[in-house]
Enzyme design. Structure first.
Site, PDB file in Angstrom:
ATOM      1  N   SER A 170     -10.025   2.170 -13.271  1.00  0.00           N
ATOM      2  CA  SER A 170     -10.936   1.760 -12.200  1.00  0.00           C
ATOM      3  C   SER A 170     -12.368   2.052 -12.628  1.00  0.00           C
ATOM      4  O   SER A 170     -12.604   2.820 -13.569  1.00  0.00           O
ATOM      5  CB  SER A 170     -10.604   2.586 -10.948  1.00  0.00           C
ATOM      6  OG  SER A 170     -11.578   2.432  -9.959  1.00  0.00           O
TER       7      SER A 170
ATOM      8  N   TYR B 236      -8.944  10.011  -5.519  1.00  0.00           N
ATOM      9  CA  TYR B 236      -8.833   8.755  -6.281  1.00  0.00           C
ATOM     10  C   TYR B 236      -9.601   8.865  -7.603  1.00  0.00           C
ATOM     11  O   TYR B 236      -9.097   8.485  -8.666  1.00  0.00           O
ATOM     12  CB  TYR B 236      -9.367   7.599  -5.436  1.00  0.00           C
ATOM     13  CG  TYR B 236      -9.171   6.237  -6.059  1.00  0.00           C
ATOM     14  CD1 TYR B 236      -7.928   5.605  -6.049  1.00  0.00           C
ATOM     15  CD2 TYR B 236     -10.242   5.558  -6.648  1.00  0.00           C
ATOM     16  CE1 TYR B 236      -7.756   4.342  -6.605  1.00  0.00           C
ATOM     17  CE2 TYR B 236     -10.071   4.293  -7.204  1.00  0.00           C
ATOM     18  CZ  TYR B 236      -8.824   3.689  -7.180  1.00  0.00           C
ATOM     19  OH  TYR B 236      -8.657   2.438  -7.737  1.00  0.00           O
TER      20      TYR B 236
HETATM   21  N1  LIG Z   1      -9.120  -3.683  -5.634  1.00  0.00           N
HETATM   22  C1  LIG Z   1     -10.074  -3.019  -6.278  1.00  0.00           C
HETATM   23  O1  LIG Z   1     -11.266  -3.136  -5.934  1.00  0.00           O
HETATM   24  C2  LIG Z   1      -9.710  -2.122  -7.431  1.00  0.00           C
HETATM   25  C3  LIG Z   1     -10.758  -1.549  -8.155  1.00  0.00           C
HETATM   26  C4  LIG Z   1     -10.455  -0.702  -9.215  1.00  0.00           C
HETATM   27  C5  LIG Z   1      -9.138  -0.466  -9.560  1.00  0.00           C
HETATM   28  N2  LIG Z   1      -8.135  -1.029  -8.835  1.00  0.00           N
HETATM   29  C6  LIG Z   1      -6.758  -0.726  -9.242  1.00  0.00           C
HETATM   30  O2  LIG Z   1      -6.052  -1.930  -9.453  1.00  0.00           O
HETATM   31  C7  LIG Z   1      -4.651  -1.670  -9.293  1.00  0.00           C
HETATM   32  C8  LIG Z   1      -4.055  -2.766  -8.450  1.00  0.00           C
HETATM   33  O3  LIG Z   1      -4.583  -2.652  -7.138  1.00  0.00           O
HETATM   34  P1  LIG Z   1      -4.965  -3.913  -6.227  1.00  0.00           P
HETATM   35  O4  LIG Z   1      -6.406  -3.809  -5.945  1.00  0.00           O
HETATM   36  O5  LIG Z   1      -4.409  -5.158  -6.798  1.00  0.00           O
HETATM   37  O6  LIG Z   1      -4.247  -3.491  -4.860  1.00  0.00           O
HETATM   38  P2  LIG Z   1      -2.962  -4.060  -4.111  1.00  0.00           P
HETATM   39  O7  LIG Z   1      -2.661  -3.074  -3.033  1.00  0.00           O
HETATM   40  O8  LIG Z   1      -3.160  -5.488  -3.758  1.00  0.00           O
HETATM   41  O9  LIG Z   1      -1.824  -3.972  -5.240  1.00  0.00           O
HETATM   42  C9  LIG Z   1      -1.235  -2.760  -5.588  1.00  0.00           C
HETATM   43  C10 LIG Z   1       0.273  -2.901  -5.475  1.00  0.00           C
HETATM   44  O10 LIG Z   1       0.852  -1.632  -5.809  1.00  0.00           O
HETATM   45  C11 LIG Z   1       1.944  -1.444  -4.938  1.00  0.00           C
HETATM   46  N3  LIG Z   1       2.284  -0.042  -4.827  1.00  0.00           N
HETATM   47  C12 LIG Z   1       1.551   0.943  -4.258  1.00  0.00           C
HETATM   48  N4  LIG Z   1       2.239   2.094  -4.295  1.00  0.00           N
HETATM   49  C13 LIG Z   1       3.415   1.829  -4.910  1.00  0.00           C
HETATM   50  C14 LIG Z   1       4.536   2.610  -5.237  1.00  0.00           C
HETATM   51  N5  LIG Z   1       4.602   3.920  -4.929  1.00  0.00           N
HETATM   52  N6  LIG Z   1       5.576   2.024  -5.871  1.00  0.00           N
HETATM   53  C15 LIG Z   1       5.534   0.705  -6.163  1.00  0.00           C
HETATM   54  N7  LIG Z   1       4.499  -0.083  -5.874  1.00  0.00           N
HETATM   55  C16 LIG Z   1       3.453   0.477  -5.245  1.00  0.00           C
HETATM   56  C17 LIG Z   1       1.496  -2.017  -3.604  1.00  0.00           C
HETATM   57  O11 LIG Z   1       2.597  -2.303  -2.751  1.00  0.00           O
HETATM   58  C18 LIG Z   1       0.719  -3.247  -4.042  1.00  0.00           C
HETATM   59  O12 LIG Z   1       1.528  -4.403  -4.068  1.00  0.00           O
HETATM   60  C19 LIG Z   1      -4.540  -0.266  -8.695  1.00  0.00           C
HETATM   61  O13 LIG Z   1      -4.183   0.649  -9.718  1.00  0.00           O
HETATM   62  C20 LIG Z   1      -5.942   0.013  -8.200  1.00  0.00           C
HETATM   63  O14 LIG Z   1      -6.225   1.399  -8.161  1.00  0.00           O
HETATM   64  C21 LIG Z   1      -8.385  -1.868  -7.780  1.00  0.00           C
END
Ligand SMILES: NC(=O)c1ccc[n+]([C@@H]2O[C@H](COP(=O)([O-])OP(=O)(O)OC[C@H]3O[C@@H](n4cnc5c(N)ncnc54)[C@H](O)[C@@H]3O)[C@@H](O)[C@H]2O)c1
Length: 264
Positions: A142, A155
């Site tokens: 991230s 986080y």
């Molecule tokens: N969205 C942002 O702005 C952003 C920024 C930086 C990093 N990220 C990172 O990107 C990655 C993806 O996140 P996203 O933004 O697509 O969010 P999202 O919530 O759309 O996708 C994350 C997925 O992980 C699944 N998940 C969560 N806990 C789980 C568990 N214990 N077991 C199995 N599945 C689980 C959720 O059900 C979800 O489908 C994450 O690691 C997040 O920290 C996101």
């Protein structure tokens, strides 16, 4: 021929957001993917993508779920080339001062269990097969991997730890398995919160986000496909131990203006 033709992948957090979009793209590039998510929404992927995707519903902080995902890939396709640990939860940028002392251990355990322990479990389960295929690992970090204020302390600490996993495991597995990461800045998703903090899923994009980014626009989910694909493909054979920021320029944001030519 696609960049990932013949590659087999285990991809976590594939039910929504960045993960779901990348899995679609990987299949378009010729990969076959075991798609893991806590949400049953992941079971809809084969309707769209056919038998190139095997969905598994489960909690990635459970070692058995990771082992099942790896076993599913190897039994269906005979090998595993890529493990992508992408599932994550967010702490709603909650400051330490607003977390009660007694709640802290449960909140820490829950968030670290998904953001740090789970990728470690997945890599451990996948390791013998990745060594055999001379494969690779991709972990999702991230903006909070490198900077404060991309989340709260839980986080931020977890995503800093992901960089530690990438660097240490890249060292331990060289020369057989490459380990890299991608560090998104902002993406239009709804990340799950921490149950122990009573948090519901929350939008990652806030009012004013686009104006704060040097690129002046919130990226589309598809804007992360390219780096994931690069890291999974043989085109990144000379990369290991690297976390690639895809942060819309947040890391070089200015004080007076987000970017030098913004507002001119
Ligand atoms: N969205 C942002 O702005 C952003 C920024 C930086 C990093 N990220 C990172 O990107 C990655 C993806 O996140 P996203 O933004 O697509 O969010 P999202 O919530 O759309 O996708 C994350 C997925 O992980 C699944 N998940 C969560 N806990 C789980 C568990 N214990 N077991 C199995 N599945 C689980 C959720 O059900 C979800 O489908 C994450 O690691 C997040 O920290 C996101």
């Amino acid at each position: 021929m696609g960049l990932l033709e013949g590659k087999t992948v285990v991809f976590t957090g594939a039910g929504a957001g960045i993960g779901r979009e990348v899995v679609r793209h990987f299949v378009g590039e010729g990969a076959r993917v075991v798609a893991v998510d806590l949400s049953p929404a992941v079971t809809g992927l084969p309707d769209e993508l056919g038998d190139a995707v095997l969905p598994i519903v489960g909690d990635v902080s459970d070692p058995a779920v990771n082992q099942s995902a790896v076993d599913a890939a190897v039994s269906a396709w005979g090998k595993l080339d890529v493990f992508a640990g992408n599932a994550g939860v967010y702490d709603g940028a909650k400051p330490l001062e607003q977390i009660e002392l007694d709640t802290l251990p449960a909140a820490f355990g829950e968030l670290m269990g998904v953001n740090v322990l789970a990728p470690l479990l997945g890599v451990r389960a996948a390791l013998p097969h990745l060594i055999a295929s001379r494969g690779c690992v991709i972990l999702t970090g991230s903006f909070a991997t490198y900077h404060a204020s991309g989340g709260g302390v839980l986080y931020t600490a977890s995503k800093h730890a992901v960089l530690g996993l990438v660097r240490q495991l890249a060292y331990e597995f060289a020369p057989d398995v490459r380990v890299n990461g991608i560090a998104p800045g902002v993406a239009p998703t709804k990340l799950r919160g921490v149950g122990a903090l009573g948090q519901e899923p929350a939008d990652s994009v806030l009012d004013g986000t686009a104006a704060a980014l040097p690129t002046q626009e919130v990226p589309a989910l598809s804007d992360f496909n390219g780096v994931f694909t690069l890291l999974a493909s043989d085109q990144s054979r000379a990369m290991t131990g690297t976390m690639v920021p895809v942060d819309s320029g947040l890391g070089i944001r200015g004080l007076a203006r987000p970017g030098g030519r913004v507002g001119r």
